[in-house]
Design a protein around this motif. Sequence first.
Motif, PDB file in Angstrom:
ATOM      1  N   UNK A   1      -3.573  27.946 -27.884  1.00  0.00           N
ATOM      2  CA  UNK A   1      -3.083  28.579 -29.007  1.00  0.00           C
ATOM      3  C   UNK A   1      -2.539  29.980 -28.787  1.00  0.00           C
ATOM      4  N   UNK A   2      -2.914  30.723 -27.667  1.00  0.00           N
ATOM      5  CA  UNK A   2      -2.665  31.837 -27.218  1.00  0.00           C
ATOM      6  C   UNK A   2      -1.317  31.746 -26.735  1.00  0.00           C
ATOM      7  N   UNK A   3      -0.995  30.659 -25.824  1.00  0.00           N
ATOM      8  CA  UNK A   3       0.336  30.312 -25.580  1.00  0.00           C
ATOM      9  C   UNK A   3       1.358  30.078 -26.658  1.00  0.00           C
ATOM     10  N   UNK A   4       0.815  29.461 -27.769  1.00  0.00           N
ATOM     11  CA  UNK A   4       1.697  29.448 -28.856  1.00  0.00           C
ATOM     12  C   UNK A   4       2.109  30.682 -29.581  1.00  0.00           C
ATOM     13  N   UNK A   5       1.005  31.706 -29.507  1.00  0.00           N
ATOM     14  CA  UNK A   5       1.312  32.940 -30.235  1.00  0.00           C
ATOM     15  C   UNK A   5       2.190  33.830 -29.403  1.00  0.00           C
ATOM     16  N   UNK A   6       2.161  33.864 -28.028  1.00  0.00           N
ATOM     17  CA  UNK A   6       2.920  34.535 -27.003  1.00  0.00           C
ATOM     18  C   UNK A   6       4.329  33.844 -27.013  1.00  0.00           C
ATOM     19  N   UNK A   7       4.597  32.492 -27.197  1.00  0.00           N
ATOM     20  CA  UNK A   7       5.803  31.759 -27.476  1.00  0.00           C
ATOM     21  C   UNK A   7       6.678  32.324 -28.602  1.00  0.00           C
ATOM     22  N   UNK A   8       5.800  32.513 -29.610  1.00  0.00           N
ATOM     23  CA  UNK A   8       6.618  33.058 -30.985  1.00  0.00           C
ATOM     24  C   UNK A   8       6.844  34.625 -30.746  1.00  0.00           C
TER      25      UNK A   8
ATOM     26  N   UNK B   1      -5.205  39.829 -32.935  1.00  0.00           N
ATOM     27  CA  UNK B   1      -4.741  38.209 -33.109  1.00  0.00           C
ATOM     28  C   UNK B   1      -5.311  37.617 -31.813  1.00  0.00           C
ATOM     29  N   UNK B   2      -5.003  38.182 -30.811  1.00  0.00           N
ATOM     30  CA  UNK B   2      -5.102  37.462 -29.438  1.00  0.00           C
ATOM     31  C   UNK B   2      -6.727  37.488 -29.183  1.00  0.00           C
TER      32      UNK B   2
ATOM     33  N   UNK C   1       0.746  43.740 -24.976  1.00  0.00           N
ATOM     34  CA  UNK C   1       2.082  44.018 -24.266  1.00  0.00           C
ATOM     35  C   UNK C   1       3.227  43.753 -25.104  1.00  0.00           C
ATOM     36  N   UNK C   2       2.956  42.260 -25.626  1.00  0.00           N
ATOM     37  CA  UNK C   2       4.037  42.027 -26.500  1.00  0.00           C
ATOM     38  C   UNK C   2       3.976  42.776 -28.049  1.00  0.00           C
TER      39      UNK C   2
END
Length: 352
Positions: A120-127, A18-19, A332-333
């Motif tokens: 968008x990567x930060x949005x994904x990681x935030x979720x 996804x990333x 990692x997440x």
Amino acid sequence: MISAFEHPFLSGLVGDEEMAALLGIEAEMAAMLRFETALVEAQAELGLIPGETAKSIAGTIATFKPDMNALKNGTARDGVVVPDLIRQIRQAVEGPSNYVHFGATSQDVIDTALVLRVLPCLDLLDRRLAVLAGAFADLSRRFGERLLLAHTRMQPAMPIRVADRIECWRAPLQRCIERLQPLRRSIGVIQFGGAVGTLEAFGDKGTALRAALAARLNLIDVPQWQSQRDRIAELANWQSLVTGSLGKFGQDVALMMQTGGAIALAGGGTSSAMTHKQNPVDAEALVTLARFTATQLSGMHHALVHEQERSGVAWTLEWLILPQMLIAVGGSTAVAARLIKRIQTIGHDLGS
């Protein structure tokens, strides 16, 4: 594939599809073309180029398919992809093409395209971090009042509640989530300065054009920062904090499995030689990704040193390191979420 993050089987351990999709070549090309479209539209809006010419260029870009092999050869020649990309777009435009990329420079395109992919990567990681923080809180509700033997300096100490250890996993992630909003404001900015950062091609309309371009790209309008890489280093710092915090979780789980009885996991890694073993593969992967990201952070700090108004050396170093770091923090997440789901029990009942 050489990179472990995209390797046919190693990516199953540390990768994040996804990333990777948010950072890959299709996303990168779309972001660069989005910049060029927004640029001609903003210039037409301010009367810097003819409106019909802007429409023609935007229409061409909308269906443009680059020759990737020519881009590869052009990058080898020029050190950057943009000159050949612009050459190809200009060849595709019907009518005047000299207004393609008018007044901009390669760094404007590449740095802004990076920002458009990172957000968008930060949005994904935030979720994902919110899900992980919630999962740790759920673990604490289920097992928090049980007991564990604390260890200090790797030696047995005294009993603690399971909730005490889980909080050491959850709280740093919560702080990473809280750091995200100011990080978004820092990184979510336009880079637009022209050849040497002075918007010299646009006269007294330069700052108005930059603001209009930023608005079209939904970015914050700031003066050029092309040789000021603290924003990028700050992003790298945050990524290392995330992977390091999850690495602590992985290290604790691996040690708890070593002593036996403190934690039970569903499934686990098998050994080709010792079938009785349950290897803490996910926990180990979290430690590895934390150490990988911490190692890359040094390189990103080296990339802070741009010579004068632009550095080909430091800039290229960023290209080598930053995407790998983003994939690592994504992996990692994903691994942490998988490991939490496998936890069946932690600690000992008070009555046992």
